[in-house]
Design an enzyme around this catalytic site. Structure first.
Site, PDB file in Angstrom:
ATOM      1  N   THR A  35      40.195  15.438  31.282  1.00 20.64           N
ATOM      2  CA  THR A  35      38.752  15.179  31.288  1.00 20.64           C
ATOM      3  C   THR A  35      38.453  13.869  30.576  1.00 20.64           C
ATOM      4  OG1 THR A  35      38.322  17.559  31.270  1.00 20.64           O
ATOM      5  CG2 THR A  35      36.479  16.125  30.692  1.00 20.64           C
ATOM      6  N   ASP A 220      38.440  16.378  40.293  1.00 22.85           N
ATOM      7  CA  ASP A 220      39.078  17.081  39.176  1.00 22.85           C
ATOM      8  C   ASP A 220      39.752  18.347  39.704  1.00 22.85           C
ATOM      9  OD1 ASP A 220      39.756  17.806  36.592  1.00 22.85           O
ATOM     10  OD2 ASP A 220      37.807  18.715  36.164  1.00 22.85           O
ATOM     11  N   GLU A 221      40.792  18.818  39.015  1.00 23.40           N
ATOM     12  CA  GLU A 221      41.514  20.047  39.384  1.00 23.40           C
ATOM     13  C   GLU A 221      41.916  20.010  40.861  1.00 23.40           C
ATOM     14  OE1 GLU A 221      42.477  21.909  37.139  1.00 23.40           O
ATOM     15  OE2 GLU A 221      41.001  22.213  35.555  1.00 23.40           O
ATOM     16  N   GLN A 251      49.836  24.037  37.662  1.00 19.93           N
ATOM     17  CA  GLN A 251      48.747  24.970  37.348  1.00 19.93           C
ATOM     18  C   GLN A 251      47.972  25.386  38.604  1.00 19.93           C
ATOM     19  OE1 GLN A 251      46.654  24.354  33.404  1.00 19.93           O
ATOM     20  NE2 GLN A 251      47.508  22.307  33.650  1.00 19.93           N
TER      21      GLN A 251
END
Length: 679
Positions: A35, A220-221, A251
């Site tokens: 982040t 993001d992600e 992840q």
């Protein structure tokens, strides 16, 4: 100026933040500051003169989006930060569809179906087709429809490609389900993504408009994206391809809900013609090196991954403790007592420093019982949420009817709440009339055709109900003052004061009424945060797009309490001390994954669990556990063999209760119970 900003980052983070043009893959291991990289990258782009309105950053949770906005505002001016588009995929899609959905046959006043709406429509669709059966669970059909939309399959395509009778039945329900949604001007969550893809694919002029506006994309992600999200990103990036994706293949744990790990693994190949820049973030700022070494060793068992080795400047720390207990009951008791011992022996420890993680939700029951008996406060992540309560859903349904009069699901939910003399017979007449008139219930209930079919109290109530809806629809036509308008509307339509009729127990009714007023408080808070007076549609969209993080009350989140959570729900969180329980064969990894020989994602889930811990990690397994109503002998999980032996202390609970003398501990526990008001 730009240099001094990026000097706050480590070399790899700095490289990721300053590479603005072309496709960039940032492989951000657990706890490596992804982040921070994204927000510094946006701030750096703004310093380089890129207009803020050309930047689009997409996340998976509202909490992540809020955090990014706050950090960007702290580095530049709030006015500039507000011009950067930062939000979830769904909020971005909602914004696009409000402007351009008309070309797809919907109106911009569409509403978003929640779980109960979907369940009602699925039941209706299956019933109309004669396919309502215990052999075809609606939950399974719902998953199938979502999967079709994630794979960009329309109902007709699903019907044509069905391989079995069961799949064909699901596909036909999908088609009817979609027709009902469209008739009611409703979208489900998967529609929001699928329809934006369709908009871009079928209307190149609309795609070009958004490409021209958003020239710099950040995701993001990225490991959690599904097929339709990948296609949307690819289309928006276009030939310019100023695309930065940040994620960690290790992840990727949401394959069961459509995430495609190949999106991140294949990124260098998908965009190779544009010259992909890869940056690997491996310095972890969260955990000790023994925890990270164990995590590295575990995840190395997966071969389809980018090679990364996490390391930390936080020191080696303690060994991992792998604890064997006689039973699941003993395991829960061990965890509760170990937390009490840690609190008693370390004055710096608070209850919120501890998390108890497990593979499946049902495992929380025994743990909750032991924590209650020990007087240990806890908060359960993913329990009954405020916004899931019946009275809140009812109040929201009343409001949705004002924005979208075609939404029959909300009408059927509230027409008898409270009872107003419009009973089952009148509703049957209304449904029969709809088959010939082809109008939504909101229009029909005040029509002469329907009013001529009902008499007495039902006639008067139907007319009053229709008139009240029309009156308040006009009043809500002007933006602003939503909370006061909501109170007036819910009172006049009979809901606020009618709760006493619905719930005969006065205390229960008053409690639910307080909840409805709290819901109205949330509307007032939403208004307060908006720069311009919002419309009711603005609030309802915000309400529909709330995620689990938003639904946790702030005071509960900040309370001094132990966190209980599945490993899935704990992703993104961190705790000084973590207890990972139930590490047993056919529990973790899950028996379904063992049966299907699909252990890669389970291994990633184990890696996520390990990397939640900052300083201490206890992993436990029980000798026996109650399963399917019977006491079963349990074997340790095969995953435990992957842990490095030199970093693991294998022990029993009694080995760990040696830190203080028994009398000292008893006195400490007594002090704690007294402080908590216990006996």
């Amino acid at each position: 100026m730009g240099g001094s900003l990026l000097d706050q980052l480590n070399p790899q983070q700095r490289e990721a933040a300053r590479t603005i043009y072309g496709p960039v893959l940032v492989l951000a291991g657990a706890g490596t500051g992804k982040t921070r990289v994204i927000t510094f990258r946006i701030a750096y782009m703004l310093q380089q003169g890129i207009p803020p309105e050309q930047i689009l950053a997409m996340t998976f949770t509202n909490k992540a989006a809020r955090e990014m906005k706050e950090r960007i505002a702290a580095m530049v001016t709030p006015a500039v930060a507000r011009q950067v588009t930062v939000g979830t995929f769904h909020s971005f899609c909602a914004r696009v569809l409000r402007q351009d959905i008309a070309v797809l046959g919907f109106t911009p006043s569409f509403t978003i179906a929640d779980d109960s709406d979907q369940q009602g429509i699925l039941k209706q669709a299956a019933g109309e087709l004669g396919l309502l059966s215990d052999n075809l669970p609606l939950g399974e059909v719902k998953w199938y429809i979502g999967d079709c939309k994630n794979r960009l399959l329309t109902p007709d395509q699903a019907i044509r490609t069905a391989d079995t009778e069961t799949e064909a039945a699901k596909a036909h329900i999908y088609r009817r389900y979609q027709q009902i949604l469209e008739n009611q001007n409703m979208l489900d969550f998967d529609d929001m993504l699928f329809l934006v893809y369709r908009l871009f694919h079928e209307h190149p002029d609309r795609l070009e408009k958004y490409r021209d506006r958003y020239r710099f994309l950040l995701v993001d992600e990225y490991q959690d994206t599904n097929m339709v999200q990948f296609k949307m990103i690819e289309m928006l990036a276009g030939d310019r391809c100023n695309l930065c994706v940040v994620g960690d293949d290790d992840q990727s744990i949401y394959g069961w809900r459509g995430a495609v790990v190949d999106n991140i693994l294949g990124f260098p190949q998908y965009f190779h013609h544009k010259g992909v820049k890869e940056v690997r973030l491996e310095q972890n700022y969260r955990s000790t090196n023994k925890i990270l070494t164990a995590a590295n060793r575990v995840i190395a068992a997966n071969t389809a991954r980018f090679d990364k080795k996490l390391w930390s400047a936080n020191g080696d720390g303690d060994n991992l403790a792998v604890v064997k207990t006689a039973s699941a009951e003993d395991e829960a008791g061990f965890v509760a007592n170990m937390i009490l011992q840690e609190i008693a022996t370390d004055s710096q420890r608070c209850y919120h420093d501890f998390a108890i993680l497990y593979r499946s939700n049902h495992m929380s029951r025994q743990l909750e019982q032991s924590l209650r008996q020990a007087g240990v406060p806890y908060r359960l992540v993913g329990g009954q949420e405020f916004y899931h309560r019946k009275e809140i859903k009812d109040a929201a349904a009343y409001l949705k009817l004002l924005v979208n009069p075609r939404e029959d699901q909300s009408f059927l939910r509230i027409i008898g709440v409270p009872a107003r003399g419009i009973g089952d017979k009148a509703i049957s007449e209304l449904k029969r009339l709809q088959q010939t008139e082809h109008l939504p219930f909101c229009r029909l209930i005040g029509s002469d055709a329907f009013l001529g079919l009902v008499a007495g109290r039902g006639h008067a109530s139907a007319r009053a109900f229709s008139q009240t809806l029309e009156k308040h629809r006009r009043l809500f036509g002007e933006p602003g003052d939503l909370a006061n308008k909501t109170i007036a509307y819910l009172r006049e339509i009979g809901y606020l004061d009618g709760l006493v009729k619905i719930y005969r127990d006065r205390e229960d009714a008053e409690s639910r009424q307080e909840n409805v007023y709290e819901f109205i408080n949330s509307i007032a808070q939403f208004e307060k945060k908006c720069e311009q007076p919002p419309t009711l549609a603005d609030y309802l969209e915000n309400f529909a797009l709330l995620d689990d993080n938003d639904r946790t009350a702030e005071e509960e989140e900040n309370a001094d309490a132990v966190t209980l959570s599945t490993v899935h729900a704990a992703k993104g969180l961190e705790f000084p001390v973590v207890f990972l329980v139930g590490m047993e064969f056919n529990i973790f990894p899950h028996e379904r994954a063992v049966r299907d020989n699909s252990l890669d994602e389970e291994l990633r889930l184990f890696y996520v669990a390990i990397t939640r811990a900052k300083t201490r990690l206890f992993i436990s397994h029980a000798g026996t556990r109650m399963r399917y109503g019977m006491e079963k002998i349990q074997r340790p999980s095969q995953f435990l063999k992957l842990l490095p032996e030199e970093l693991v202390d294998k022990c029993r609970p009694e080995d760990l209760f040696q830190t203080m003398g028994k009398d000292d501990l008893n006195q400490k526990f007594a002090d704690i119970f007294a402080m908590l008001g216990g006996q």
